[in-house]
Design an enzyme around this catalytic site. Sequence first.
Site, short mmCIF file in Angstrom:
data_model
loop_
_atom_site.label_atom_id
_atom_site.label_comp_id
_atom_site.label_asym_id
_atom_site.label_seq_id
_atom_site.Cartn_x
_atom_site.Cartn_y
_atom_site.Cartn_z
CG HIS A 40 -1.79 -1.21 1.31
ND1 HIS A 40 -1.34 -2.45 1.73
CD2 HIS A 40 -3.10 -1.37 1.01
CE1 HIS A 40 -2.34 -3.31 1.67
NE2 HIS A 40 -3.42 -2.69 1.25
N GLY A 129 -3.60 -3.91 11.34
CA GLY A 129 -4.01 -4.39 10.02
C GLY A 129 -5.53 -4.52 9.98
CG ASN A 197 -6.86 9.18 2.32
OD1 ASN A 197 -8.03 8.78 2.41
ND2 ASN A 197 -5.82 8.37 2.41
CG HIS A 271 -5.97 1.43 -0.79
ND1 HIS A 271 -6.08 1.88 0.51
CD2 HIS A 271 -6.02 0.07 -0.71
CE1 HIS A 271 -6.20 0.84 1.32
NE2 HIS A 271 -6.18 -0.27 0.60
CD GLU A 418 -19.95 -6.20 24.90
OE1 GLU A 418 -19.95 -5.51 23.85
OE2 GLU A 418 -20.93 -6.27 25.67
CG PHE A 444 -22.22 -10.56 24.82
CD1 PHE A 444 -23.06 -10.81 23.75
CD2 PHE A 444 -22.79 -10.35 26.07
CE1 PHE A 444 -24.44 -10.85 23.90
CE2 PHE A 444 -24.17 -10.38 26.24
CZ PHE A 444 -25.01 -10.63 25.16
CG ASP A 476 -30.47 -13.56 30.78
OD1 ASP A 476 -31.61 -13.13 31.08
OD2 ASP A 476 -29.42 -13.08 31.23
CG HIS A 480 -28.09 -13.39 27.14
ND1 HIS A 480 -28.83 -12.93 26.08
CD2 HIS A 480 -27.80 -12.31 27.91
CE1 HIS A 480 -28.99 -11.62 26.21
NE2 HIS A 480 -28.36 -11.22 27.31
C1 LIG Z 1 -11.43 -4.83 9.59
C2 LIG Z 1 -10.86 -4.67 8.22
N1 LIG Z 1 -11.69 -4.70 7.17
C3 LIG Z 1 -11.20 -4.59 5.92
C4 LIG Z 1 -9.87 -4.48 5.70
C5 LIG Z 1 -9.31 -4.42 4.29
N2 LIG Z 1 -8.86 -3.03 4.01
C6 LIG Z 1 -7.57 -2.71 4.12
S1 LIG Z 1 -7.30 -1.08 3.82
C7 LIG Z 1 -8.93 -0.82 3.50
C8 LIG Z 1 -9.42 0.55 3.13
C9 LIG Z 1 -9.05 1.49 4.17
O1 LIG Z 1 -9.30 2.78 3.80
P1 LIG Z 1 -8.50 3.94 4.49
O2 LIG Z 1 -8.39 3.69 5.91
O3 LIG Z 1 -9.14 5.21 4.07
O4 LIG Z 1 -7.05 3.80 3.90
P2 LIG Z 1 -6.42 4.56 2.65
O5 LIG Z 1 -7.06 4.00 1.42
O6 LIG Z 1 -6.73 5.98 2.83
O7 LIG Z 1 -4.98 4.21 2.73
C10 LIG Z 1 -9.65 -2.00 3.64
C11 LIG Z 1 -11.11 -2.10 3.41
C12 LIG Z 1 -9.03 -4.47 6.83
N3 LIG Z 1 -7.72 -4.38 6.73
N4 LIG Z 1 -9.56 -4.54 8.08
MG LIG Z 2 -8.55 6.91 3.29
#
Ligand SMILES: Cc1ncc(C[n+]2csc(CCOP(=O)(O)OP(=O)(O)O)c2C)c(N)n1
Ligand SMILES: [Mg+2]
Length: 670
Positions: A40, A129, A197, A271, A418, A444, A476, A480
């Site tokens: 990225h 991540g 951005n 990206h 949580e 949960f 519950d 639950h």
């Molecule tokens: C929980 C989760 N869902 C999906 C992803 C896959 N994913 C990685 S980056 C991204 C887009 C993120 O957008 P943004 O935070 O705006 O990053 P930018 O494109 O600006 O670098 C996605 C959907 C992930 N890493 N974690």
């Molecule tokens: Mg972004």
Amino acid sequence: MSSSNTISGPAGDFQQHTRRLANAIRALAMDGVQAAKSGHPGMPMGMADVATVLFSKFLKFDAADPTWPDRDRFVLSAGHGSMLLYSLLWLTGYPKITIDNIKLFRNIASPCAGHPEYGHLPGIETTTGPLGQGVGNAVGMAMAERILNARYGDGLVNHRTYVVAGDGCLMEGISHEAIGLAGHLKLKKLVLIYDDNHISIDGPTSLSDSTDAIERFAAAGWATRRADGHDAADIEAAFKWAQTQSRPAMIAFRTIIGFGAPHKQGTAKAHGEALGPEEVAAARKELNWLYDPFVIPADILSQWRAFGTRGKAERNAWLERLAASDAKAAFEALEKGDVPAAVLAALNEVKKKASAEKPAVATRKASEMALEAINANWAATIGGSADLTPSNNTKTKDLKDITPDDFSGRYIHFGIREHGMAAAMNGMALHGGVVPYGGTFMVFSDYCRPSIRLSSIMGIRVVYVMTHDSIGLGEDGPTHQPVEHLAAMRAMPNLRVYRPADVVETAECWALALADRDHPSFIALTRQNLPTVRLTHTDENLSARGAYELAGAAGAKVTLFSTGSEIELALKAKELLAAENIAARVVSMPCWALFEQQSATYRESVLGPGTVKLAVEAAVRFGWDRYIGANGGFVGMHSFGASGVCKDVYKHFAITAESVVEAAKSALKW
Ligand SMILES: Cc1ncc(C[n+]2csc(CCOP(=O)(O)OP(=O)(O)O)c2C)c(N)n1
Ligand SMILES: [Mg+2]
């Protein structure tokens, strides 16, 4: 930015100078991603100016000592932008990382993994991540800082936590929990750097979101400010402003993703893929960065390295203060984090007393008894619950509440959060000096599973206190009542799942959880009362073996495996079988993962070769075949649960001693 200018943005020396330093990050990011042919580039290129100002002027750190307790924490929640972090670590001269590591970005041979991984390199404060997790971690780090500051004062603990969050982090639900908690607690040392951005993977964020982030953070009690993420003076002013706030601060830095890549910047194309050789060449021209891939000119590198030593004097002064402090020994002991012998001795006393007095209590109550022993003997533990304190029994007598204006307590009301709680606990554990535990209903655990997974990947000491662990919670009902959760959690590598059967085993499991520095623990505890089953005291922690013969029988033909609340049924079934001249032994299995680590001989002896095998657990069978075989008998759940009084629900699902007897007899005939 106009693509006709080699260096765009406002004029001025500071701007030009910052831009050139930042371009080193941009070049490393695009070269690293290009070499890996994946990654990225956009985020590091967009955030390079902001990161340069932060690292050159604000972040308190000494690259020579990445674990200095009073360093500022830098969390890259938008972990896909990992090349930003690797570039910063290498440029500022952190130990271990090399330019060759960066050249091998995303290669199995390199510590520069696709996303930052805690433990791979000094300076990686947490694994990120899964978007939004880092925001929750940062909240936990900032909480730990305030807690330790309340104890040791500004002289020893006085640092900030900076977290970089993108659009994705802020769209994720976890950010809602984390932001709400931080705002409530007025975590003034927390600074959230929003990479505003307007782009995510699918395209412009306008495809899916219309939230006004500034208003949102303000509503949660944060101080907020916008800044131009490509104007060095504005970036500096924004960070200066953040230092003076009495609440957590959020700066929305307007940035251009992929800044400098003339045809892709500002679009989703920047990206998540290599820019391609032509675009990389064009960006070099655009940025006036006319060096070969991975080459950083000496003048630029030496300036970056100087940033890495900027904090040396401050760290030395801190070391002197520590050396002169009356609190030195206590502070260092907490930082080291070893369980005091007094804690283990106190837990052993809990065991001894329980075996003598044989109380019939729920294991959640047993957990409270263990915690009374732990908390009275160790200042490191910080307890909490996601709004289920009276149910989880997580608050002991000597734990005072932590409040927005007083962090001298040791108990956190996380609210109904949580996921935020679990991510914050990860942050607290990573921060060091504290050992977090937190409770919720076990069902949960689904709401915080992504953070439990990260505790497990990182191998950090976080204790999940999961009460109401089966249909035994009764009224519950199925929403639950966990049914598949034990299996799901046991499937998670590195997680220690404990399901103790009485006060004795509960004390043993707590001792194991605290002594284990490299694994998170998940303790499954009942709502309903259980008899004491360990009637003879042993100083030895039998649960440490993972499984052990709780009740033997000469010439046993049947082995009954069980855990937690169903041990009582297994023991009763053993008696009923004995009355019919069928000898059965009972094996308690409080922790499968620990059992798997025992010697083959021990495991074999516990598994009872030649006996008919049955398991009794008020949960789904999934996983049990490993011990009882595909043809083993199983008395447990085959569906979701039902609402009713505990006793009736057990009967309804035929989880009874009589069912076990029947199953054993039919297995013997089989
Ligand atoms: C929980 C989760 N869902 C999906 C992803 C896959 N994913 C990685 S980056 C991204 C887009 C993120 O957008 P943004 O935070 O705006 O990053 P930018 O494109 O600006 O670098 C996605 C959907 C992930 N890493 N974690
Ligand atoms: Mg972004």
